[in-house]
Design a protein around this motif. Sequence first.
Motif, mmCIF file in Angstrom:
data_model
loop_
_atom_site.group_PDB
_atom_site.id
_atom_site.type_symbol
_atom_site.label_atom_id
_atom_site.label_comp_id
_atom_site.label_asym_id
_atom_site.label_seq_id
_atom_site.Cartn_x
_atom_site.Cartn_y
_atom_site.Cartn_z
ATOM 1 N N ILE A 133 43.881 24.355 50.045
ATOM 2 C CA ILE A 133 43.994 23.720 48.582
ATOM 3 C C ILE A 133 45.359 24.923 47.825
ATOM 4 C CG2 ILE A 133 43.379 23.482 45.809
ATOM 5 C CD1 ILE A 133 41.536 22.264 48.065
ATOM 6 N N PRO A 134 46.214 24.250 48.068
ATOM 7 C CA PRO A 134 47.675 25.328 47.536
ATOM 8 C C PRO A 134 47.453 25.737 46.492
ATOM 9 C CG PRO A 134 48.578 22.656 47.863
ATOM 10 C CD PRO A 134 46.898 22.830 48.048
ATOM 11 N N VAL A 135 47.300 26.623 45.734
ATOM 12 C CA VAL A 135 47.055 27.287 44.184
ATOM 13 C C VAL A 135 47.921 28.501 44.759
ATOM 14 C CG1 VAL A 135 45.332 25.683 43.242
ATOM 15 C CG2 VAL A 135 45.116 27.633 44.458
ATOM 16 N N LEU A 136 47.531 29.399 45.470
ATOM 17 C CA LEU A 136 48.278 30.672 45.451
ATOM 18 C C LEU A 136 49.073 30.813 44.839
ATOM 19 C CD1 LEU A 136 45.228 31.905 48.753
ATOM 20 C CD2 LEU A 136 45.257 31.743 45.367
ATOM 21 N N GLY A 137 49.994 32.435 44.425
ATOM 22 C CA GLY A 137 51.171 32.288 44.268
ATOM 23 C C GLY A 137 51.762 33.291 45.734
ATOM 24 N N SER A 138 51.022 33.531 46.463
ATOM 25 C CA SER A 138 50.893 33.823 48.123
ATOM 26 C C SER A 138 49.094 34.067 48.596
ATOM 27 C CB SER A 138 51.993 35.068 48.193
ATOM 28 O OG SER A 138 50.914 36.182 47.849
ATOM 29 N N ASP A 139 49.694 34.118 49.514
ATOM 30 C CA ASP A 139 48.516 34.523 50.452
ATOM 31 C C ASP A 139 47.443 35.728 50.231
ATOM 32 O OD1 ASP A 139 48.423 31.415 51.807
ATOM 33 O OD2 ASP A 139 48.840 32.143 53.551
ATOM 34 N N ASP A 140 48.401 36.355 49.588
ATOM 35 C CA ASP A 140 47.994 37.904 49.210
ATOM 36 C C ASP A 140 47.008 38.013 47.730
ATOM 37 O OD1 ASP A 140 49.041 38.941 51.386
ATOM 38 O OD2 ASP A 140 51.651 39.406 50.196
ATOM 39 N N ASP A 141 47.312 37.081 47.433
ATOM 40 C CA ASP A 141 46.441 36.713 45.794
ATOM 41 C C ASP A 141 45.152 36.236 46.212
ATOM 42 O OD1 ASP A 141 49.059 36.985 44.797
ATOM 43 O OD2 ASP A 141 48.629 34.766 44.142
ATOM 44 N N LEU A 142 44.676 36.435 47.393
ATOM 45 C CA LEU A 142 43.524 36.467 47.983
ATOM 46 C C LEU A 142 42.444 37.624 47.132
ATOM 47 C CD1 LEU A 142 42.760 34.915 51.879
ATOM 48 C CD2 LEU A 142 42.242 33.304 49.272
ATOM 49 N N GLY A 143 43.329 37.861 47.186
ATOM 50 C CA GLY A 143 42.614 40.275 46.847
ATOM 51 C C GLY A 143 42.455 39.899 44.700
ATOM 52 N N LEU A 144 42.376 38.191 44.500
ATOM 53 C CA LEU A 144 42.656 38.400 43.347
ATOM 54 C C LEU A 144 41.961 37.212 41.931
ATOM 55 C CD1 LEU A 144 46.611 38.006 41.869
ATOM 56 C CD2 LEU A 144 45.114 40.131 41.789
ATOM 57 N N LEU A 145 40.557 37.752 44.052
ATOM 58 C CA LEU A 145 39.605 36.182 42.899
ATOM 59 C C LEU A 145 38.886 37.139 42.744
ATOM 60 C CD1 LEU A 145 39.608 33.955 46.932
ATOM 61 C CD2 LEU A 145 40.670 33.643 44.811
ATOM 62 N N GLU A 146 37.473 35.862 42.058
ATOM 63 C CA GLU A 146 36.634 36.880 40.942
ATOM 64 C C GLU A 146 35.576 35.536 41.142
ATOM 65 O OE1 GLU A 146 37.612 37.098 36.906
ATOM 66 O OE2 GLU A 146 39.101 39.158 37.791
ATOM 67 N N VAL A 147 34.358 36.412 41.678
ATOM 68 C CA VAL A 147 32.864 34.980 41.350
ATOM 69 C C VAL A 147 32.942 36.028 39.637
ATOM 70 C CG1 VAL A 147 31.505 35.227 42.152
ATOM 71 C CG2 VAL A 147 32.666 35.602 43.582
ATOM 72 N N ALA A 148 32.532 34.457 39.403
ATOM 73 C CA ALA A 148 31.865 34.430 37.930
ATOM 74 C C ALA A 148 31.168 33.199 37.180
ATOM 75 C CB ALA A 148 33.071 34.598 36.585
ATOM 76 N N ASP A 149 30.123 33.188 36.931
ATOM 77 C CA ASP A 149 29.353 32.635 36.576
ATOM 78 C C ASP A 149 28.848 31.291 37.379
ATOM 79 O OD1 ASP A 149 29.964 33.478 34.036
ATOM 80 O OD2 ASP A 149 31.366 32.290 33.887
ATOM 81 N N GLY A 150 28.640 32.244 38.913
ATOM 82 C CA GLY A 150 28.351 30.842 39.818
ATOM 83 C C GLY A 150 29.708 30.382 40.130
ATOM 84 N N GLU A 151 30.928 30.975 39.854
ATOM 85 C CA GLU A 151 32.185 29.931 40.805
ATOM 86 C C GLU A 151 32.434 31.570 40.997
ATOM 87 O OE1 GLU A 151 31.697 25.712 37.234
ATOM 88 O OE2 GLU A 151 33.280 28.822 36.664
ATOM 89 N N LEU A 152 34.079 30.548 42.031
ATOM 90 C CA LEU A 152 35.256 31.490 43.158
ATOM 91 C C LEU A 152 35.689 31.091 41.309
ATOM 92 C CD1 LEU A 152 35.722 33.743 44.750
ATOM 93 C CD2 LEU A 152 36.877 31.307 45.824
ATOM 94 N N HIS A 153 36.287 32.429 40.806
ATOM 95 C CA HIS A 153 37.646 32.292 39.703
ATOM 96 C C HIS A 153 38.959 32.299 40.544
ATOM 97 C CE1 HIS A 153 35.163 31.745 35.765
ATOM 98 N NE2 HIS A 153 35.106 30.861 37.009
ATOM 99 N N TYR A 154 39.826 32.632 39.858
ATOM 100 C CA TYR A 154 41.519 32.166 40.316
ATOM 101 C C TYR A 154 42.196 32.363 38.898
ATOM 102 C CZ TYR A 154 46.287 32.735 42.157
ATOM 103 O OH TYR A 154 47.755 33.198 42.407
ATOM 104 N N TYR A 155 42.324 33.193 38.920
ATOM 105 C CA TYR A 155 43.211 33.136 37.176
ATOM 106 C C TYR A 155 42.771 32.375 35.620
ATOM 107 C CZ TYR A 155 47.306 36.533 38.763
ATOM 108 O OH TYR A 155 48.057 37.553 38.926
ATOM 109 N N GLY A 156 43.249 31.006 35.893
ATOM 110 C CA GLY A 156 42.406 30.228 35.113
ATOM 111 C C GLY A 156 41.725 28.538 36.308
ATOM 112 N N HIS A 157 41.508 28.743 37.539
ATOM 113 C CA HIS A 157 41.268 27.917 38.117
ATOM 114 C C HIS A 157 39.838 28.450 38.793
ATOM 115 C CE1 HIS A 157 45.448 26.159 39.067
ATOM 116 N NE2 HIS A 157 45.588 27.256 39.061
#
Length: 780
Positions: A133-157
């Motif tokens: 799924i090509p949504v990251l600004g760069s592959d380094d952004d994997l460090g910006l992922l969060e787990v919340a409400d039983g989901e994986l979040h990346y900014y608004g995704h």
Amino acid sequence: MKVPASTYRLQIRSGFTLFDAAATVPYLKSLGVDWVYLSPILTAEHGSDHGYDVTDPSSVDPERGGPEGLLSLSRAAREHGMGVLVDIVPNHVGVASPAQNPWWWSLLQEGRGSPYAEAFDVDWDFGAGRIRIPVLGSDDDLGLLEVADGELHYYGHRFPLAAGSYSDGDSPRAVHDRQHYELVSWRRADSELNYRRFFAVNTLAGIRVEDPWVFGQAHAEVKRWFDDGLVDGLRVDHPDGLADPAGYLRWLKDLSGGAFVLVEKILEPGEELPAEFACEGTTGYDALADLDRLLVDPAGEAALNALDAQLRSGEPADYAAMILGTKRAVADGMLRSEILRLARLVPASASLSEDVAADALAQVIAAFPVYRTYLPTGEDVLREACAAAARQRPDLADVLDVLLPLLLKPETELGRRFQQTSGMVMAKGVEDTAFYRYTRLGTLTEVGADPSHFSLAPEEFHRRMAERQESLPLSMTTLTTHDTKRSEDTRARISVIAELPDEWAATLDTLRGLAPVPDGPFENLLWQAVIGAWPASRERLQAYAEKAAREAANSTTWTDPDEKFEARVKAAVDAVFDDARVTSVIEDFVARTDSFAATNSLSLKLLQLTMPGVPDVYQGTEFWDRSLADPDNRRAVDFKRRESALAALDAGTIPADYQDEATKLLVTCRALRLRRDRPDLFQGYRPVPASHAAADHLVAFDRGADSSGTGGAPGALTLATRLPVGLERAGGWRDTAVELSTAMRDELTGRTHGPGPVPVASILQQYPVALLAPVIGDNT
């Protein structure tokens, strides 16, 4: 099968719902419209302005009025004796917001174990069992992922988590690595994606409607429309993306009970709609191309070629070479993922490396003269494309000899998928790139057209219309759609340039001096667009200029914008409004050409509404509409204003000045009403010759039942002016005349003419067009 006499396209969205459409039905009925034609109405991405990103095919979009809105619209249409045509999107679904698409959410959460895994076209092995799924600004952004409400979040995704893939204390990165999907940089989509898309749009994922259960679920709501008598016909979006378009259309005919069906199929010059397609025709781009060229002066071609050469500091653009290059660039760039997937399907027995196979496949697709084949239909096209590719790249000749027999087997995945891919490259390389680079005359670079074909002689136009009447009498005709690069009236004004090439060259030279942009061909495109759309707002022109520059991809691109170049483009557009000298040049040229542009517009409209086929009117274009590319052509329409103007016309307030936009409304309503109320007058096609001085400036045809040219009952007679600048220079119509076999009444003016030879100047005394109908009861 119910068949429309005409249609009227409405763009349904949250700001103009199905309930709003229902409220316009009385006006459309009065206008003369036979069927209402709706943009996609299935549930789409929240806030979607177009509806082609369907997220749930099982329901009518609540934002567009929901099932209650469709029922309201359908009832209103039925009460007024009108039909309903709906645009559907079988090739893909919207996946920008996974939580909005139950099928996609299930796929991401369960992977290959999802009940919808077979609905999507995923190369799981290439992704090591995960969908990229090509949504990251760069592959380094994997460090910006969060787990919340039983989901994986990346900014608004938001993305789902597989069952058992998360425990308290796990890092989001570790959780991500356990999912059935892999979030990657958007820049990796060009070459590493492993799911089929709509063209290069990552947020539109292809679905496999060739599987019966997928077709059934994706069309259950569409079937309900026909079962409940809500809808009468369908417009099928992008059938070229399907694995088996002919099979799909057969299924659709069965599902709809044999309803009226049109396909959004681009036919290149000389190409015919496949005989095995169970449909009534196309959505009309082929008709649009013929009409535009009929009103382009062939005498202007040499001068515009010379101007193009000057702007390019050498020779004029070679269109064939240009599209070969742009298509190859697309195949090697934004659609590289699709080419590599084809290469992976080449059997090992072929003894070709992936890179070599990809190179050869890309060259064949770049050499394709049409969007795709439908094997066995089009086998000769595929053979010639391979031969052309071998001539262009002799080093690939042996490889192509190996590939051709493999590509000729539609029963294999390679043979089938190759056919789905060639149209993607054509659309992106030609319509969305070359059409912004080949700039000698903007009228010609329209969807479904070959811009190297400059003009069309009246004799050839008549031949094509007779052929259309014979072979595709129910195919749609159109002038403006949601996909056109410029609306009909914008093109009508630009077409005048072909009659005034020297004046245009001088005007362009002045504009380039006052507001220069360091890209000569783009300047030609830009200033033609400004002239064509004028008057226009700064916001509209800035949006178009940015889009056009990035689509051309010569001096800037979408993925890597050149800030300095784009600043110059923005400054040039600002100068239109902020520099009185530039404003004056624009307004002077518009004033010089406006009467001729109006003539072109009225001629285009009447010809399209009365020629063979089912005419469509795009929303609002019964008035002047000088739009540019989307989203500019999806702006809101003031129906109240049009309704008031129509009431005035019917009360006898006929405009005296043909440049008045009410004249276009007059032409539209009188033609639509005559087609709807007197279908007996539109049963054939026969050219009507003019005699004497200005005969070449008249296009005339009789739609009576006898098309043989040997007589028979007269039908509706269309007369339209072409090349108005030349007509004025020649001194007008003078002694030009047409022969009328019976007394005929002009539906626009109410005046009666004939029988016998009648001066064209008399018929076209008030307007540059006329629509004549036999006087009832006249037996002359």
